[in-house]
Write an enzyme that holds these catalytic residues in place. Structure first.
Site, short mmCIF file in Angstrom:
data_model
loop_
_atom_site.label_atom_id
_atom_site.label_comp_id
_atom_site.label_asym_id
_atom_site.label_seq_id
_atom_site.Cartn_x
_atom_site.Cartn_y
_atom_site.Cartn_z
N ASN A 10 0.85 -1.20 0.00
CA ASN A 10 0.00 0.00 0.00
C ASN A 10 0.89 1.26 0.00
O ASN A 10 1.51 1.60 1.01
CB ASN A 10 -0.89 -0.04 1.25
CG ASN A 10 -1.86 1.11 1.31
OD1 ASN A 10 -1.55 2.20 0.84
ND2 ASN A 10 -3.01 0.89 1.92
N ASP A 67 0.00 -3.52 10.39
CA ASP A 67 -1.36 -3.93 10.16
C ASP A 67 -2.30 -2.97 10.85
O ASP A 67 -2.06 -2.57 11.99
CB ASP A 67 -1.59 -5.37 10.66
CG ASP A 67 -1.98 -6.21 9.48
OD1 ASP A 67 -1.09 -6.72 8.80
OD2 ASP A 67 -3.21 -6.28 9.21
P1 ITT Z 1 -0.43 -4.01 3.32
O1 ITT Z 1 -1.06 -5.15 4.12
O2 ITT Z 1 0.14 -4.47 2.03
O3 ITT Z 1 0.53 -3.21 4.14
P2 ITT Z 1 -3.19 -3.02 3.28
O4 ITT Z 1 -3.83 -1.81 2.75
O5 ITT Z 1 -3.77 -4.35 2.90
O6 ITT Z 1 -1.60 -2.98 2.93
P3 ITT Z 1 -3.93 -3.65 5.99
O7 ITT Z 1 -3.96 -5.11 5.71
O8 ITT Z 1 -3.30 -3.17 7.25
O9 ITT Z 1 -3.13 -2.88 4.83
O10 ITT Z 1 -5.40 -3.12 5.81
C1 ITT Z 1 -5.84 -2.04 6.52
C2 ITT Z 1 -7.11 -1.49 5.90
O11 ITT Z 1 -7.73 -0.68 6.90
C3 ITT Z 1 -6.82 -0.58 4.73
O12 ITT Z 1 -6.89 -1.25 3.48
C4 ITT Z 1 -7.89 0.50 4.87
O13 ITT Z 1 -9.07 0.08 4.27
C5 ITT Z 1 -8.09 0.57 6.39
N1 ITT Z 1 -7.17 1.58 6.97
C6 ITT Z 1 -6.11 1.35 7.78
N2 ITT Z 1 -5.47 2.49 8.08
C7 ITT Z 1 -6.13 3.46 7.44
C8 ITT Z 1 -5.94 4.83 7.30
O14 ITT Z 1 -4.91 5.46 7.86
N3 ITT Z 1 -6.79 5.52 6.55
C9 ITT Z 1 -7.82 4.91 5.93
N4 ITT Z 1 -8.07 3.61 5.97
C10 ITT Z 1 -7.22 2.87 6.72
#
Ligand code: ITT
Length: 200
Positions: A10, A67
């Site tokens: 991400n 995460d």
């Molecule tokens: P990686 O695992 O590859 O790092 P990811 O986007 O899949 O990337 P996560 O598994 O941690 O990351 O998913 C967290 C989700 O929660 C993310 O896709 C968003 O939908 C939400 N999220 C987490 N932090 C956020 C933020 O700062 N702003 C907005 N949404 C967030």
């Protein structure tokens, strides 16, 4: 300059990590060529640990995973650890619909950062940012649920903030600040491996 490698697909998360750790003179680079395992668990620390365990055993670099998730109080913490999937399936409009008839719009973002190198998990830090879910989506910046989350003591959503401003409040930046302070101190005092967990 110290270099940390962030195992994430991400790019928004990577940009936030760069901004947060630059304040500590730590440079963040994207770790390329890895497969991130996402186990199903209600505890984000366990999800982060399991993902890092597979990655640290294959690298000499200082590496971390992060995460995160949005925990909505009225929905008993949903979508929580499933935020990424729920964002892709229901989206921000889906969360707004679920909260349609409720007055309790409290929510929190949580973040867990797991750090290690050379087959060892060295540290894990977590942070929370409390706030509320808006009635409608506002702002074009950021990613995921940013347009519907207003951090406490604020009037703007994360989606209405520039990266620098979001970094002041974000759950991710707070967890990364803890990591930086620990790392800078532990590397000075020779205590980096004090609580190490060997994974291979
Ligand atoms: P990686 O695992 O590859 O790092 P990811 O986007 O899949 O990337 P996560 O598994 O941690 O990351 O998913 C967290 C989700 O929660 C993310 O896709 C968003 O939908 C939400 N999220 C987490 N932090 C956020 C933020 O700062 N702003 C907005 N949404 C967030």
């Amino acid at each position: 300059m110290i270099e940390f490698y962030f195992a994430s697909g991400n790019d928004y998360k990577i940009a936030e990590a760069k901004a947060a750790l630059a304040q500590h003179r730590i440079q963040v680079k994207k770790l390329e060529g890895f497969e991130k395992l996402e186990i199903q668990h209600t505890n984000l620390e366990e999800v982060a640990k399991a993902a890092l365990a597979l990655i640290v055993s294959k690298t000499q670099k200082l590496v971390f995973v992060e995460d995160s998730g949005l925990f909505v109080h009225e929905l008993n913490g949903f979508p929580g650890p499933y935020s990424s999937y729920v964002f892709e399936t229901l989206g921000v409009q889906g969360i707004l619909r679920l909260l349609n008839s409720t007055k309790n719009r409290k929510a929190e973002f949580r973040s867990s950062v797991c750090f290690g190198t050379q087959g060892k998990i060295l540290a894990i830090f977590s942070s929370v940012t409390e706030g509320t879910i808006t009635i409608e989506a506002k702002g074009e910046n950021g990613f995921g649920f940013d347009p519907i989350f207003v951090p406490m003591w604020n009037s703007k959503t994360f989606g209405q903030m520039e990266l620098k401003e979001k970094t002041v409040y974000s759950h991710r930046a707070k967890a990364l600040n803890k990591l930086a302070l620990w790392y800078l101190n532990a590397s000075k005092t020779g205590k980096l491996e004090e609580n190490a967990i060997v994974v291979n």
